[in-house]
Design a protein around this motif. Structure first.
Motif, PDB file in Angstrom:
ATOM      1  N   GLY A   1     -22.914 -15.098  58.602  1.00 18.30           N
ATOM      2  CA  GLY A   1     -23.968 -14.901  59.584  1.00 18.30           C
ATOM      3  C   GLY A   1     -24.826 -16.125  59.824  1.00 18.30           C
ATOM      4  O   GLY A   1     -25.243 -16.392  60.951  1.00 18.30           O
TER       5      GLY A   1
ATOM      6  N   SER B   1     -23.432  -0.901  64.018  1.00 16.51           N
ATOM      7  CA  SER B   1     -23.688  -1.941  63.012  1.00 16.51           C
ATOM      8  C   SER B   1     -23.564  -3.361  63.541  1.00 16.51           C
ATOM      9  O   SER B   1     -22.706  -3.676  64.364  1.00 16.51           O
ATOM     10  CB  SER B   1     -22.731  -1.753  61.831  1.00 16.51           C
ATOM     11  OG  SER B   1     -22.921  -0.494  61.238  1.00 16.51           O
ATOM     12  N   ASP B   2     -24.413  -4.220  63.000  1.00 10.97           N
ATOM     13  CA  ASP B   2     -24.323  -5.658  63.243  1.00 10.97           C
ATOM     14  C   ASP B   2     -23.376  -6.312  62.234  1.00 10.97           C
ATOM     15  O   ASP B   2     -22.762  -7.341  62.526  1.00 10.97           O
ATOM     16  CB  ASP B   2     -25.710  -6.301  63.108  1.00 10.97           C
ATOM     17  CG  ASP B   2     -26.720  -5.674  64.038  1.00 10.97           C
ATOM     18  OD1 ASP B   2     -26.563  -5.813  65.267  1.00 10.97           O
ATOM     19  OD2 ASP B   2     -27.659  -5.020  63.531  1.00 10.97           O
ATOM     20  N   VAL B   3     -23.283  -5.703  61.048  1.00  7.26           N
ATOM     21  CA  VAL B   3     -22.424  -6.214  59.982  1.00  7.26           C
ATOM     22  C   VAL B   3     -21.684  -5.026  59.373  1.00  7.26           C
ATOM     23  O   VAL B   3     -22.301  -4.003  59.052  1.00  7.26           O
ATOM     24  CB  VAL B   3     -23.232  -6.934  58.883  1.00  7.26           C
ATOM     25  CG1 VAL B   3     -22.308  -7.464  57.795  1.00  7.26           C
ATOM     26  CG2 VAL B   3     -24.072  -8.058  59.475  1.00  7.26           C
TER      27      VAL B   3
ATOM     28  N   SER C   1     -31.188  -6.183  60.482  1.00  6.18           N
ATOM     29  CA  SER C   1     -29.854  -5.826  60.953  1.00  6.18           C
ATOM     30  C   SER C   1     -29.449  -4.436  60.463  1.00  6.18           C
ATOM     31  O   SER C   1     -30.007  -3.897  59.507  1.00  6.18           O
ATOM     32  CB  SER C   1     -28.814  -6.838  60.456  1.00  6.18           C
ATOM     33  OG  SER C   1     -29.031  -8.117  61.016  1.00  6.18           O
TER      34      SER C   1
ATOM     35  N   ALA D   1     -20.399  -8.430  66.499  1.00  4.76           N
ATOM     36  CA  ALA D   1     -20.668  -7.994  65.131  1.00  4.76           C
ATOM     37  C   ALA D   1     -19.793  -8.753  64.139  1.00  4.76           C
ATOM     38  O   ALA D   1     -18.766  -9.341  64.507  1.00  4.76           O
ATOM     39  CB  ALA D   1     -20.425  -6.492  64.995  1.00  4.76           C
TER      40      ALA D   1
ATOM     41  N   GLY E   1     -17.634 -11.171  66.223  1.00  2.85           N
ATOM     42  CA  GLY E   1     -18.432 -12.374  66.067  1.00  2.85           C
ATOM     43  C   GLY E   1     -18.028 -13.248  64.890  1.00  2.85           C
ATOM     44  O   GLY E   1     -18.354 -14.436  64.860  1.00  2.85           O
TER      45      GLY E   1
ATOM     46  N   THR F   1     -26.905 -14.952  62.554  1.00  3.41           N
ATOM     47  CA  THR F   1     -27.336 -13.577  62.320  1.00  3.41           C
ATOM     48  C   THR F   1     -27.816 -13.440  60.884  1.00  3.41           C
ATOM     49  O   THR F   1     -27.069 -13.749  59.944  1.00  3.41           O
ATOM     50  CB  THR F   1     -26.158 -12.603  62.543  1.00  3.41           C
ATOM     51  OG1 THR F   1     -25.702 -12.731  63.884  1.00  3.41           O
ATOM     52  CG2 THR F   1     -26.587 -11.163  62.290  1.00  3.41           C
TER      53      THR F   1
ATOM     54  N   CYS G   1     -32.608  -4.616  55.644  1.00  2.00           N
ATOM     55  CA  CYS G   1     -31.647  -4.133  56.634  1.00  2.00           C
ATOM     56  C   CYS G   1     -31.529  -2.611  56.547  1.00  2.00           C
ATOM     57  O   CYS G   1     -31.792  -2.007  55.506  1.00  2.00           O
ATOM     58  CB  CYS G   1     -30.280  -4.782  56.439  1.00  2.00           C
ATOM     59  SG  CYS G   1     -29.622  -4.711  54.771  1.00  2.00           S
TER      60      CYS G   1
ATOM     61  N   LYS H   1     -19.780  -3.256  67.815  1.00  2.00           N
ATOM     62  CA  LYS H   1     -20.684  -3.939  68.729  1.00  2.00           C
ATOM     63  C   LYS H   1     -20.141  -5.333  69.048  1.00  2.00           C
ATOM     64  O   LYS H   1     -19.576  -5.997  68.178  1.00  2.00           O
ATOM     65  CB  LYS H   1     -22.075  -4.051  68.100  1.00  2.00           C
ATOM     66  CG  LYS H   1     -22.780  -2.726  67.919  1.00  2.00           C
ATOM     67  CD  LYS H   1     -24.049  -2.871  67.097  1.00  2.00           C
ATOM     68  CE  LYS H   1     -25.104  -3.694  67.796  1.00  2.00           C
ATOM     69  NZ  LYS H   1     -26.386  -3.677  67.040  1.00  2.00           N
ATOM     70  N   HIS H   2     -20.319  -5.770  70.252  1.00  2.00           N
ATOM     71  CA  HIS H   2     -19.872  -7.109  70.635  1.00  2.00           C
ATOM     72  C   HIS H   2     -20.596  -8.150  69.777  1.00  2.00           C
ATOM     73  O   HIS H   2     -21.818  -8.149  69.684  1.00  2.00           O
ATOM     74  CB  HIS H   2     -20.164  -7.367  72.122  1.00  2.00           C
ATOM     75  CG  HIS H   2     -19.571  -8.665  72.601  1.00  2.00           C
ATOM     76  ND1 HIS H   2     -18.283  -8.766  73.076  1.00  2.00           N
ATOM     77  CD2 HIS H   2     -20.100  -9.922  72.665  1.00  2.00           C
ATOM     78  CE1 HIS H   2     -18.038 -10.011  73.417  1.00  2.00           C
ATOM     79  NE2 HIS H   2     -19.119 -10.725  73.179  1.00  2.00           N
TER      80      HIS H   2
END
Length: 333
Positions: free
Chosen positions: A118, A198-200, A148, A227, A253, A143, A171, A224-225
């Motif tokens: 990240g 989720s971001d991660v 998050s 992530a 990501g 990130t 988080c 998620k786009h």
């Protein structure tokens, strides 16, 4: 005169481990840092009463057919998907694992990979080493974990240990596991919901027939786009081809992993190597299966496996057995 038990050690171990094994019998040990070829292991295993086994090994019916004296396969590991339990049970051979000692260092590494991926640690290190860094510039924004949403897929010992370590990072944590309780401070959700929110996403799940390629094209499409995906469970829980495609389109990501599909030797259709395009993709961060690679931890794991060998050779059921073979202790050395 009674024959000394023979103990095969397939991979390099610490000297203290060899010394403990020598108290139990004659030791045939691989003293190099490279695993023996499969045929070499099979040849040496023919006269073994016990095998101290590791991640590169694969114990199956073909090997067992040549091992008339074998009584125990003591695995210096936790995930045993490379070992055919049914075949061992039928051959009267105990299989043991080390269930808990790998948990903490693996969880620690999972958090490190999430932060490293990240926060662009790989790219930042390369920039400084290139000589082109002249001081602060507005580059390599990434990130962070604070603020998050982090999903943990697999809430066994490792997943729970990851959650404990993330508790102080600010988080929101989601837990995905239909067969395990979610620890306090986490929200239990389905895999589909976790991927969407989720971001991660941190994969801590073991490899089973149901979990193979659990994170594949469909799962990645739900994420998620941008992530991030981290895998410290088993390589084949994640479809690396699907990950590569998602990285190349920008949907994913970044991908960090300590485990890889090519390691899962029980799968006949596993890839022989990590795809070069995945290895060289700029949005990846990899470690060479370092989950338990902490010196004192590895020593403790080896010695716990030795304890299991001692149990069998001295006529006891091994403390960490994961199968119940028929008349396993009746074999003569």
């Amino acid at each position: 005169m009674k024959t000394q038990p023979r103990i095969l050690v397939t991979n390099w171990v610490h000297q203290a481990t060899l010394q403990q094994l020598a108290l139990l019998g004659d030791v045939d040990a691989n003293e190099t840092r490279m695993p023996w070829p499969r045929e070499e292991v099979m040849r040496r295993a023919e006269k073994a009463d016990a095998i101290l086994a590791f991640m590169p090994d694969s114990i199956d019916a073909r090997l067992l057919a040549r091992c008339k004296r074998l009584r125990v396969v003591a695995c210096a590991l936790k995930g045993y998907d490379n070992f055919d339990l049914d075949a061992c049970t039928q051959a009267g051979v105990f299989v043991t694992i080390v269930p808990d000692l790998l948990t903490e260092p693996t969880a620690e590494l999972a958090v490190g990979l999430a932060i490293g991926l990240g926060r662009n640690i790989r790219e930042g290190d390369a920039l400084v080493r290139s000589g082109r860094f002249d001081g602060w510039r507005p580059v390599l924004y990434g990130t962070g974990l604070d603020g998050s949403v982090v999903a943990i897929v697999g809430m066994g010992h490792v997943g729970r240990a990851v959650a404990q370590r993330l508790a102080g990072f600010g988080c929101r944590m989601l837990g995905v596991d239909p067969s395990a309780e979610t620890p306090p401070g986490m929200i239990r959700v389905t895999l589909h919901r976790a991927l969407e929110m989720s971001d991660v996403v941190i994969v801590c799940a073991p490899l089973t027939p149901a979990s193979r390629h659990l994170i594949g094209n469909d799962a990645l499409a739900r994420m998620k786009h941008g992530a991030l995906l981290i895998n410290v469970g088993r390589g084949s829980v994640v479809d690396e081809s699907a990950v590569l495609a998602a990285l190349e389109t920008g949907k994913l990501g970044g991908y960090a992993a300590d485990v890889f599909e090519m390691e899962d030797r029980a799968l006949s259709d596993r890839p022989e190597a990590i795809d070069e395009r995945l290895r060289t993709h700029p949005r990846t961060l990899f470690t060479p299966h370092l989950g338990s690679a902490v010196t004192r931890v590895r020593q403790a794991i080896e010695l716990r496996a030795v304890d299991n060998i001692a149990d069998v050779l001295e006529g006891r059921r091994p403390r960490d057995a994961i199968n119940e073979p028929t008349q396993p202790l009746a074999k003569a050395g």
